[in-house]
Write a protein that holds these residues in place. Structure first.
Motif, PDB file in Angstrom:
ATOM      1  N   SER A 142       0.870  -1.424   0.056  1.00  0.00           N
ATOM      2  CA  SER A 142      -0.100   0.002  -0.015  1.00  0.00           C
ATOM      3  C   SER A 142       0.809   1.168  -0.120  1.00  0.00           C
ATOM      4  CB  SER A 142      -1.003  -0.007   1.154  1.00  0.00           C
ATOM      5  OG  SER A 142      -0.205  -0.023   2.371  1.00  0.00           O
ATOM      6  N   PHE A 143       2.514   1.127  -0.044  1.00  0.00           N
ATOM      7  CA  PHE A 143       3.157   2.271  -0.089  1.00  0.00           C
ATOM      8  C   PHE A 143       3.995   2.183  -1.137  1.00  0.00           C
ATOM      9  CE2 PHE A 143       2.980   4.197   4.523  1.00  0.00           C
ATOM     10  CZ  PHE A 143       2.041   4.867   4.178  1.00  0.00           C
ATOM     11  N   ALA A 144       4.495   3.254  -1.709  1.00  0.00           N
ATOM     12  CA  ALA A 144       5.431   3.237  -3.006  1.00  0.00           C
ATOM     13  C   ALA A 144       6.705   3.427  -2.422  1.00  0.00           C
ATOM     14  CB  ALA A 144       5.189   4.413  -3.519  1.00  0.00           C
ATOM     15  N   ASN A 145       6.946   3.798  -1.099  1.00  0.00           N
ATOM     16  CA  ASN A 145       8.207   3.897  -0.360  1.00  0.00           C
ATOM     17  C   ASN A 145       8.339   2.825   0.696  1.00  0.00           C
ATOM     18  OD1 ASN A 145       9.439   6.547  -1.197  1.00  0.00           O
ATOM     19  ND2 ASN A 145       7.261   7.245  -0.945  1.00  0.00           N
ATOM     20  N   PRO A 146       9.570   2.426   1.090  1.00  0.00           N
ATOM     21  CA  PRO A 146       9.792   1.503   2.184  1.00  0.00           C
ATOM     22  C   PRO A 146       9.334   2.176   3.460  1.00  0.00           C
ATOM     23  CG  PRO A 146      11.778   1.852   0.736  1.00  0.00           C
ATOM     24  CD  PRO A 146      10.809   2.834   0.168  1.00  0.00           C
ATOM     25  N   LEU A 147       8.759   1.317   4.304  1.00  0.00           N
ATOM     26  CA  LEU A 147       8.216   1.841   5.476  1.00  0.00           C
ATOM     27  C   LEU A 147       8.945   1.570   6.729  1.00  0.00           C
ATOM     28  CD1 LEU A 147       5.509   2.998   7.047  1.00  0.00           C
ATOM     29  CD2 LEU A 147       5.187   0.834   7.359  1.00  0.00           C
ATOM     30  N   PRO A 148       9.544   2.556   7.491  1.00  0.00           N
ATOM     31  CA  PRO A 148      10.449   2.235   8.626  1.00  0.00           C
ATOM     32  C   PRO A 148       9.637   1.337   9.770  1.00  0.00           C
ATOM     33  CG  PRO A 148      10.567   4.402   8.071  1.00  0.00           C
ATOM     34  CD  PRO A 148       9.418   3.978   7.134  1.00  0.00           C
ATOM     35  N   ALA A 149      10.264   0.348  10.032  1.00  0.00           N
ATOM     36  CA  ALA A 149       9.530  -0.597  11.238  1.00  0.00           C
ATOM     37  C   ALA A 149       9.056   0.296  12.441  1.00  0.00           C
ATOM     38  CB  ALA A 149      10.108  -1.847  11.498  1.00  0.00           C
ATOM     39  N   GLU A 169       5.202   9.566   1.791  1.00  0.00           N
ATOM     40  CA  GLU A 169       4.313   9.215   0.998  1.00  0.00           C
ATOM     41  C   GLU A 169       3.909  10.241  -0.096  1.00  0.00           C
ATOM     42  OE1 GLU A 169       3.114   5.388  -1.362  1.00  0.00           O
ATOM     43  OE2 GLU A 169       4.799   6.053   0.070  1.00  0.00           O
ATOM     44  N   LEU A 170       3.309  10.967   0.673  1.00  0.00           N
ATOM     45  CA  LEU A 170       2.228  12.276  -0.089  1.00  0.00           C
ATOM     46  C   LEU A 170       3.032  13.603  -0.058  1.00  0.00           C
ATOM     47  CD1 LEU A 170      -0.962  11.488   1.630  1.00  0.00           C
ATOM     48  CD2 LEU A 170      -0.020  10.448  -0.518  1.00  0.00           C
ATOM     49  N   GLY A 171       4.012  13.701   0.593  1.00  0.00           N
ATOM     50  CA  GLY A 171       5.090  15.247   0.583  1.00  0.00           C
ATOM     51  C   GLY A 171       3.967  16.319   0.972  1.00  0.00           C
ATOM     52  N   LEU A 172       3.174  16.092   2.079  1.00  0.00           N
ATOM     53  CA  LEU A 172       2.393  17.019   2.293  1.00  0.00           C
ATOM     54  C   LEU A 172       2.773  17.695   3.748  1.00  0.00           C
ATOM     55  CD1 LEU A 172      -1.311  15.401   1.404  1.00  0.00           C
ATOM     56  CD2 LEU A 172      -0.087  17.346   0.033  1.00  0.00           C
ATOM     57  N   ALA A 173       3.685  17.331   4.379  1.00  0.00           N
ATOM     58  CA  ALA A 173       3.865  17.656   5.618  1.00  0.00           C
ATOM     59  C   ALA A 173       5.354  17.663   6.173  1.00  0.00           C
ATOM     60  CB  ALA A 173       3.173  16.692   6.672  1.00  0.00           C
ATOM     61  N   VAL A 174       5.826  18.478   6.906  1.00  0.00           N
ATOM     62  CA  VAL A 174       7.125  18.355   7.429  1.00  0.00           C
ATOM     63  C   VAL A 174       7.151  17.608   9.040  1.00  0.00           C
ATOM     64  CG1 VAL A 174       7.726  20.390   6.414  1.00  0.00           C
ATOM     65  CG2 VAL A 174       6.848  20.554   8.886  1.00  0.00           C
ATOM     66  N   GLU A 175       8.399  17.090   9.188  1.00  0.00           N
ATOM     67  CA  GLU A 175       8.329  16.381  10.448  1.00  0.00           C
ATOM     68  C   GLU A 175       8.939  17.129  11.678  1.00  0.00           C
ATOM     69  OE1 GLU A 175      10.925  12.430  11.988  1.00  0.00           O
ATOM     70  OE2 GLU A 175      11.117  13.012   9.964  1.00  0.00           O
ATOM     71  N   PHE A 183       2.480   6.215  11.703  1.00  0.00           N
ATOM     72  CA  PHE A 183       2.248   5.635  10.338  1.00  0.00           C
ATOM     73  C   PHE A 183       1.390   6.715   9.467  1.00  0.00           C
ATOM     74  CE2 PHE A 183      -0.616   3.560   7.158  1.00  0.00           C
ATOM     75  CZ  PHE A 183       0.237   2.633   6.670  1.00  0.00           C
ATOM     76  N   ASN A 184       0.359   7.399  10.040  1.00  0.00           N
ATOM     77  CA  ASN A 184      -0.324   8.529   9.323  1.00  0.00           C
ATOM     78  C   ASN A 184       0.845   9.668   8.942  1.00  0.00           C
ATOM     79  OD1 ASN A 184      -2.509   7.338   9.220  1.00  0.00           O
ATOM     80  ND2 ASN A 184      -3.552   8.553  10.993  1.00  0.00           N
ATOM     81  N   ALA A 185       1.985  10.021   9.914  1.00  0.00           N
ATOM     82  CA  ALA A 185       2.826  11.137   9.802  1.00  0.00           C
ATOM     83  C   ALA A 185       3.560  10.673   8.751  1.00  0.00           C
ATOM     84  CB  ALA A 185       3.571  10.998  11.181  1.00  0.00           C
ATOM     85  N   PHE A 186       4.091   9.285   8.766  1.00  0.00           N
ATOM     86  CA  PHE A 186       5.085   8.779   7.464  1.00  0.00           C
ATOM     87  C   PHE A 186       4.588   9.059   6.269  1.00  0.00           C
ATOM     88  CE2 PHE A 186       6.537   5.556   4.489  1.00  0.00           C
ATOM     89  CZ  PHE A 186       7.747   5.882   4.388  1.00  0.00           C
TER      90      PHE A 186
END
Length: 482
Positions: A178-185, A402-408, A394-397
């Motif tokens: 469900s993600f194009a990018n690898p997801l950090p555990a 994934e979506l490029g809509l936020a900063v961390e 997960f939402n934050a990631f």
């Protein structure tokens, strides 16, 4: 004309109940053949749910949407237990069964019980729906990517015999369909990283595969990759019908009858467009005294105008929603309120949707609950992510990578029933996130936020993807009505 009676079974917490009620409104507004009974279970802890349902009852068309309050139940399971939802729903099942039986008995040749629509954590209700001979739908209050995560993790565990809890504190990056990018555990929901909660959580995914359909609070233009992956993960028919939002927002009255939040809006009216950073962390969001001081230092050092919804944690050992401080000065650095009086405002509860809609607000420091995420998108307010619990990491990631809509600010911060941490995010890191959020005024990110804002509105309009999907859902319900 035969009308179809739907039974809605939401989790009795604000983040789930509000969106499910808004979903009910969408359905009855769209088709005169539908009527809905919302079964409201009594929560085990004190909350603001009663005031919400009381105000709601006065505004609903009682002939089309009925709120049925169920009696309280006794259960010895702790809310922090991994099996809490299952035990809670099992305790309520006799009351639910009785309420639905009454509905079925009162039905006539012109009104028939058509389907159950249950919360994503109440999939054990499928059996009860079967007893009444009607199909079940799940209302998924999080993202399509999160649904994909659940289905994939369940396959990893049951088919590939992977012990998912071994990913806890791991630096591994995982491939998820469900993600194009690898997801950090490290951003996996805490429920899947704790042995006592992983099995009940993934049992929901197993049961979801056998359900009639999944209603997801998202829209095709926001999560095209995630939605496209679901069929390959074994999901039944998916109906993306979002963003489902309570755009009127909550209102709360003071003792003198005036509306809480009026002074906030008056203050915002005095500020320049896009000049204020809004900090708000949801109905369960609160911090330790030490963390509060770091946030205060960050705000003071950033020199940006701010509106901060600061809530008091419940007493240690007690499960309850945070409350407002009687005097926030008791937890803030000495002199902070005086030094920032000209640039900032510290409040308690905030009318979040109303604040985000105000033109003075230019950034949102958020816990990344899915409802708050959809609100920030709807109003075109960029987010700095500071997740606390549940699937918010997960939402934050998803928002940042994934979506490029936020900063961390801190993507893997946990403040959870299951994984309480003493880790303090330092002022410098918070300040950096706020500066990046507020000072990148011509960034690609801000342009993307505005583009998705426009799409979020068009998708609900006639001919939009969510409008069409809602129509398909209604057709599905009516064609499968017994």
């Amino acid at each position: 004309m035969t009308s179809a009676e739907l039974v809605f079974v939401p989790t009795p917490v604000m983040g789930h109940l509000v969106s499910m009620v808004e979903m009910a409104k969408l359905l009855v507004d769209r088709d005169p053949r539908l009527s809905i009974s919302v079964l409201i279970m009594k929560p085990l802890f004190d909350s603001e749910l009663d005031s919400y349902t009381s105000s709601l009852a006065a505004s609903l068309d009682a002939a089309r949407i009925r709120l049925i309050h169920l009696p309280p139940v006794n259960t010895d399971v702790e809310i922090s237990s991994g099996n809490f939802h299952n035990r809670f729903i099992e305790s309520n099942k006799p009351h639910i069964k009785r309420a639905v039986a009454d509905l079925a008995d009162s039905a006539s040749s012109t009104r028939r019980l058509a389907a159950f629509v249950m919360d994503m954590f109440y999939t054990t209700m499928i059996d009860l729906a079967g007893e009444f001979g009607v199909p079940s739908y799940v209302f998924f209050t999080s993202s399509a990517a999160c649904l994909g995560l659940m289905l994939h993790l369940q396959s990893l565990q049951d088919e590939q015999h992977v012990d998912i809890t071994e990913f806890k504190d791991s630096a591994t990056e995982l491939d998820f369909p469900s993600f194009a990018n690898p997801l950090p555990a490290k951003v996996l929901p805490s429920k899947v990283l704790t042995k006592e909660s992983v099995q009940p959580f993934l049992e929901h995914a197993k049961r979801i595969r056998a359900i009639k359909g999944i209603i997801v609070n998202t829209f095709a233009e926001l999560e095209p990759h995630a939605l496209g992956s679901l069929a390959g993960l074994g999901a039944p028919t998916v109906f993306p019908v979002g963003p489902i939002l309570n755009l009127k927002g909550e209102t709360k009255n003071k003792d003198d009858g005036s509306c809480r939040g009026d002074d906030v809006m008056e203050w915002l009216d005095e500020q320049s467009p896009s000049s204020v950073v809004f900090l708000c962390f949801g109905s369960w969001g609160c911090f330790s005294a030490d963390q509060v001081k770091e946030i205060a230092r960050a705000l003071e050092q950033s020199r940006h105008r701010f509106l901060w919804s600061l809530r008091q944690p419940p007493p240690k050992g007690k499960v309850d929603v945070p409350r407002d401080f009687v005097d926030p000065a008791e937890v803030l650095p000495e002199g902070f309120l005086d030094r920032t009086a000209g640039v900032g405002k510290v409040i308690g509860w905030a009318p979040q949707a109303t604040v985000l809609a105000h033109p003075a607000v230019g950034g949102f420091v958020s816990h990344c609950g899915w409802n708050s995420t959809l609100e920030s998108i709807w109003f075109g307010v960029p987010v700095a992510t500071w997740p606390l619990y549940a699937e918010q990491q997960f939402n934050a990631f998803e928002l940042v990578v994934e979506l490029g809509l936020a900063v961390e600010i801190k993507m893997d911060y946990y403040k959870d029933f299951m994984m309480e941490r003493d880790f303090i995010v330092p002022a410098e890191k918070i300040e950096g996130g706020i500066r990046k959020l507020m000072e990148d005024v011509d960034s690609q990110r801000r342009k993307k936020v505005n583009e998705v804002r426009e799409k979020s509105r068009k998708t609900l309009a006639e001919g939009g993807s969510s409008y069409m999907s809602l129509g398909h859902l209604i057709e599905d319900i009516l064609s499968n009505m017994p």
